[in-house]
Design an enzyme around this catalytic site. Structure first.
Site, PDB file in Angstrom:
ATOM      1  CE  LYS A  38      -0.272  -0.308   5.032  1.00  0.00           C
ATOM      2  NZ  LYS A  38      -1.090  -0.688   6.185  1.00  0.00           N
ATOM      3  NE  ARG A 132      -6.923   0.306  11.086  1.00  0.00           N
ATOM      4  CZ  ARG A 132      -5.667   0.227  10.621  1.00  0.00           C
ATOM      5  NH1 ARG A 132      -4.905   1.312  10.586  1.00  0.00           N
ATOM      6  NH2 ARG A 132      -5.172  -0.923  10.197  1.00  0.00           N
ATOM      7  CE1 TYR A 265       9.864  31.914   0.960  1.00  0.00           C
ATOM      8  CE2 TYR A 265      10.159  29.532   1.084  1.00  0.00           C
ATOM      9  CZ  TYR A 265       9.851  30.668   0.353  1.00  0.00           C
ATOM     10  OH  TYR A 265       9.534  30.564  -0.977  1.00  0.00           O
ATOM     11  CG  MET A 313       6.474  22.934  -2.311  1.00  0.00           C
ATOM     12  SD  MET A 313       5.215  23.732  -3.302  1.00  0.00           S
ATOM     13  CE  MET A 313       4.091  24.312  -2.043  1.00  0.00           C
TER      14      MET A 313
HETATM   15  C1  LIG Z   1      -0.367  -1.525   6.884  1.00  0.00           C
HETATM   16  C2  LIG Z   1      -0.926  -2.761   7.436  1.00  0.00           C
HETATM   17  C3  LIG Z   1      -0.089  -3.869   7.611  1.00  0.00           C
HETATM   18  C4  LIG Z   1       1.417  -3.808   7.453  1.00  0.00           C
HETATM   19  O1  LIG Z   1       1.944  -3.141   8.560  1.00  0.00           O
HETATM   20  P1  LIG Z   1       3.504  -3.073   8.878  1.00  0.00           P
HETATM   21  O2  LIG Z   1       3.558  -2.671  10.307  1.00  0.00           O
HETATM   22  O3  LIG Z   1       4.103  -2.046   7.967  1.00  0.00           O
HETATM   23  O4  LIG Z   1       4.067  -4.416   8.635  1.00  0.00           O
HETATM   24  C5  LIG Z   1      -0.681  -5.046   8.028  1.00  0.00           C
HETATM   25  N1  LIG Z   1      -2.010  -5.119   8.267  1.00  0.00           N
HETATM   26  C6  LIG Z   1      -2.832  -4.069   8.111  1.00  0.00           C
HETATM   27  C7  LIG Z   1      -4.283  -4.228   8.395  1.00  0.00           C
HETATM   28  C8  LIG Z   1      -2.314  -2.844   7.718  1.00  0.00           C
HETATM   29  O5  LIG Z   1      -3.139  -1.807   7.594  1.00  0.00           O
END
Ligand SMILES: *Cc1c(COP(=O)(O)O)cnc(C)c1O
Length: 374
Positions: A38, A132, A265, A313
């Site tokens: 991801k 979550r 800046y 930036m």
């Molecule tokens: C991002 C994520 C992972 C991977 O997490 P890491 O700590 O980077 O290994 C695994 N499971 C879920 C549900 C996640 O959102």
């Protein structure tokens, strides 16, 4: 070969291979890696990493969104892809078209998926205490009823640990309770004659700190990229992970700054004495946190050079007084090695007051992704 771009990352696929082998070595036989690719593979480039993993024999992947999954398909990944996040019902047709696996975020969402009309493949998300996504692990009746939904093909059941990186008594206890609740749920489903699904619970720290657990998959992200979240993290498993990414940019302008003159800046930096200032073509839009203003470092010519003034930036300024002979077009290293020195993603994250996951996934679109030049 000289880089022509202004800021780029270099990927070390040997290190990626090392990390895959190291993690596979500590996982029980039969447990497969399901790499988390991801957020553009934590900033490394989803296609580059996805294909490299594919060539190492990995066939299972997880992503956060349907669009990330489609991106993987479009670069030729034909394996199983699990979407860990919510997908809107108006995108359900893409789940079918691209043969993706959707997470069931709760019972009501499963009903939505069931109404789509054609069979959709899902993994059931179970909430064991992170609160979550997932149906609560104590809603056993509701979870068991999911198997009655005729248009759902349930191939997996999983949960997520939220304190597995922690070593305090409280965090260990909380994690063991999550593990226990998850195992209890799986056992209860089996008792009711429900089976034929894969299980997974651990992310990187779940593997590194609870390597004795035995599920079908481990969803590893950060560890696969050879990085821990914090520089002082200690883990139970003894693994030698190596960073996959180096982050570099170019020195584009060198000038003198006289005592009493300000730079950048907001006059945030003032020279105490005459110094050499180097301007680098990378900024906060490229993922260098603005928190590193007047506190971060980069490597120039094998020497540590402090960031001076506010990170802009597209550019930032370094004090290169101690860097020896440098010239425009020289490489500046923000993550990685230069000469005998190294700055890790963990160190950079620590200086910015965050975790390396945040730094890596925040590397901007403009930063060029390519293979390491050897
Ligand atoms: C991002 C994520 C992972 C991977 O997490 P890491 O700590 O980077 O290994 C695994 N499971 C879920 C549900 C996640 O959102």
């Amino acid at each position: 070969m000289r880089q022509t771009g202004r800021a780029w990352i270099e990927l070390d696929f040997d290190n990626l291979g090392n990390n895959v082998r190291q993690l596979q070595r500590i996982l029980p036989a039969g447990c497969k890696l399901m790499p988390a690719v991801k957020a553009d593979a934590y900033g490394h480039g989803a296609c580059l990493i996805g294909k490299a993993l594919w060539n190492m024999g990995i066939r299972d992947f997880c992503v956060a969104s349907v669009d990330e999954a489609i991106e993987l398909r479009e670069c030729g990944i034909t394996g199983r892809i699990l979407i860990l996040g919510y997908t809107s019902p108006c995108r359900f047709q893409d789940l079918e078209k691209y043969r993706l696996i959707q997470t069931v975020v709760d019972y009501a969402y499963a009903q939505e998926l069931n109404c789509y009309g054609s069979m959709l493949t899902v993994h059931v998300g179970v909430d064991t205490g992170m609160h979550r996504l997932g149906e609560r692990s104590d809603s056993i009746e509701k979870i068991a009823r999911l198997w009655k939904l005729q248009n759902l093909k349930i191939t997996g059941v999983f949960s997520h640990l939220c304190a597995s990186d922690g070593m305090t008594k409280e965090e260990r206890k909380y994690t063991l309770r999550q593990i226990n609740d998850f195992n209890g749920l799986v056992e209860e489903l089996h008792k009711r004659g429900i089976g034929g699904f894969k299980t997974h619970l651990q992310g990187s720290y779940g593997v590194l700190n609870y390597p004795e657990l035995s599920y079908d998959y481990a969803r590893v992200g950060i560890a696969l990229y050879g990085v821990l979240s914090n520089p002082d993290d200690r883990t139970i498993a003894d693994v030698s992970l190596k960073p996959v990414m180096a982050l570099k940019a170019k020195l584009v302008c060198v000038k003198k700054l006289y005592a009493g003159e300000a730079a950048g800046y907001g006059l945030a930096f003032t020279a105490q004495k005459e110094m050499k200032l180097g301007v680098v073509s990378i900024g906060y839009a490229d993922g260098i946190p603005r928190e590193l203003s007047n506190r971060g470092h980069a490597l120039v010519n094998g020497k540590r050079a402090p960031i001076i003034g506010r990170v802009c930036m597209d550019q930032l300024m370094l004090d290169i007084s101690g860097a020896g002979k440098v010239s425009v077009e020289d490489d500046v290293v923000f993550i990685g090695r230069s000469g005998g020195k190294e700055i890790s993603a963990e160190e950079m994250a620590h200086e910015a007051g965050t975790i390396s996951n945040d730094i890596l996934s925040g590397i901007g679109k403009r930063v060029i992704r390519k293979n390491a030049v050897s």
